[in-house]
Scaffold this motif. Structure first.
Motif, PDB file in Angstrom:
ATOM      1  N   UNK A  24     159.728  30.238  47.183  1.00  0.00           N
ATOM      2  CA  UNK A  24     159.632  29.216  48.223  1.00  0.00           C
ATOM      3  C   UNK A  24     158.384  28.398  47.949  1.00  0.00           C
ATOM      4  N   UNK A  25     158.611  27.232  47.379  1.00  0.00           N
ATOM      5  CA  UNK A  25     157.481  26.432  46.940  1.00  0.00           C
ATOM      6  C   UNK A  25     156.587  26.014  48.098  1.00  0.00           C
ATOM      7  N   UNK A  26     157.187  25.828  49.264  1.00  0.00           N
ATOM      8  CA  UNK A  26     156.438  25.285  50.402  1.00  0.00           C
ATOM      9  C   UNK A  26     156.034  26.347  51.417  1.00  0.00           C
ATOM     10  N   UNK A  27     156.130  27.620  51.042  1.00  0.00           N
ATOM     11  CA  UNK A  27     155.841  28.679  52.001  1.00  0.00           C
ATOM     12  C   UNK A  27     154.427  28.555  52.564  1.00  0.00           C
ATOM     13  N   UNK A  28     153.464  28.255  51.725  1.00  0.00           N
ATOM     14  CA  UNK A  28     152.077  28.134  52.179  1.00  0.00           C
ATOM     15  C   UNK A  28     151.942  27.036  53.236  1.00  0.00           C
ATOM     16  N   UNK A 103     160.111  18.423  52.356  1.00  0.00           N
ATOM     17  CA  UNK A 103     160.955  18.029  51.213  1.00  0.00           C
ATOM     18  C   UNK A 103     160.172  17.309  50.119  1.00  0.00           C
ATOM     19  N   UNK A 104     159.246  16.453  50.504  1.00  0.00           N
ATOM     20  CA  UNK A 104     158.432  15.767  49.504  1.00  0.00           C
ATOM     21  C   UNK A 104     157.516  16.747  48.774  1.00  0.00           C
ATOM     22  N   UNK A 105     156.959  17.707  49.502  1.00  0.00           N
ATOM     23  CA  UNK A 105     156.136  18.728  48.864  1.00  0.00           C
ATOM     24  C   UNK A 105     156.950  19.554  47.870  1.00  0.00           C
ATOM     25  N   UNK A 117     151.073  23.442  39.545  1.00  0.00           N
ATOM     26  CA  UNK A 117     151.976  23.175  40.670  1.00  0.00           C
ATOM     27  C   UNK A 117     151.237  23.180  41.999  1.00  0.00           C
ATOM     28  N   UNK A 118     150.464  24.240  42.248  1.00  0.00           N
ATOM     29  CA  UNK A 118     149.771  24.337  43.535  1.00  0.00           C
ATOM     30  C   UNK A 118     148.726  23.245  43.695  1.00  0.00           C
ATOM     31  N   UNK A 119     148.081  22.874  42.599  1.00  0.00           N
ATOM     32  CA  UNK A 119     147.083  21.813  42.667  1.00  0.00           C
ATOM     33  C   UNK A 119     147.734  20.473  42.986  1.00  0.00           C
ATOM     34  N   UNK A 120     148.897  20.234  42.400  1.00  0.00           N
ATOM     35  CA  UNK A 120     149.592  18.980  42.665  1.00  0.00           C
ATOM     36  C   UNK A 120     150.075  18.916  44.111  1.00  0.00           C
TER      37      UNK A 120
END
Length: 271
Positions: A24-28, A103-105, A117-120
């Motif tokens: 889940x890319x946006x979990x944070x 969605x954009x994140x 990835x996380x930095x971007x």
């Protein structure tokens, strides 16, 4: 061919390796929005968010005005002044506007190299929230214009303005731009610049789309009523972002906002 031959001709079963679950890319950022909501609720319940600006002393023999328009954006944290008010506004933006940017994140995360990835994603979120914080600073500077006007009238006007904006062609264009993605370079300085440009473009579209809704938050005041407006406006923003037919959602929101404006305007006459 006999049963034995058919058995020999049957191809062997293919055993598929279990698929690894996609992260889940946006979990944070989902957790950050939840934490912001919890913090706002806690500040409201404990009385740290007040519903009115400090009033100037009333002249001798004159009763103080109790129906001036509240502005939690300006004095959300007692004794903190402008800095505390802007911090509270930023916290509300994380709670209300960050879910619409998920969605954009996810697009930024999916189109970035794993090592960056996380930095971007953090860079995109910083640009996006900085634009909303700048809008809060503008509202903070303009707050004296309505701070001593009748609170019900100010809120009714803000709701009516938001309802009217929902029906304009400018709102439709901004909402359409909110749903657009942007190609992102994979790495290097070009990737950093591309992420920043995407954050500015997406944040600008979101600001053009929802500025009137957040103006309602700036004049709605503090206390438990603020949480109700936050929940209602967050529902509108998030629905418009995730709906398959955003234009229809915007029209329904316009009707709801117009009804709320009428109810707020009639409240003094009915009490």
């Amino acid at each position: 061919m006999g049963p034995a031959g058919a058995a020999r001709a049957r191809p062997p079963r293919t055993v598929h390796a279990p698929r690894r679950p996609r992260p889940r890319l946006c979990l944070l950022y989902e957790l950050a929005a939840v934490a912001a909501w919890i913090t706002v609720i806690a500040l409201t319940v404990t009385g740290a968010v007040h519903g009115a600006r400090p009033q100037a002393p009333a002249p001798a023999g004159e009763a103080p005005h109790h129906h001036t328009a509240p502005s939690h954006a300006a004095h959300a944290v007692p004794g903190a002044g402008v800095v505390g008010g802007l911090a509270m506004w930023a916290l509300m933006c994380v709670a209300m506007m960050l879910p619409a940017a998920l969605p954009a994140l996810a697009h930024v995360g999916a189109n970035s190299l794993r090592r960056r990835r996380q930095r971007a994603m953090a860079g995109f979120a910083a640009v996006y929230l900085a634009m909303w914080t700048g809008y809060g600073a503008l509202l903070l500077a303009l707050a004296p214009l309505w701070s001593r006007l009748p609170a019900d009238a100010v809120l009714a006007c803000a709701l009516a303005l938001a309802a009217g904006w929902q029906r304009t062609v400018h709102k439709r264009r901004a909402l359409r731009d909110c749903h657009r993605s942007s190609p992102l370079p994979a790495g290097g300085l070009r990737a950093l610049a591309g992420t920043g440009r995407f954050g500015l473009r997406h944040g600008g579209a979101c600001l053009r789309s929802c500025w009137a809704l957040m103006l309602v938050m700036a004049v709605a005041g503090g206390g438990p009523g603020m949480l109700g407006w936050m929940a209602a406006l967050t529902a509108i923003v998030t629905t418009e972002r995730f709906a398959r037919t955003p234009r229809r959602s915007a029209n329904l929101a316009a009707a709801a906002l117009a009804a709320a404006a009428l109810a707020v305007a009639l409240t003094p006459a009915l009490t």
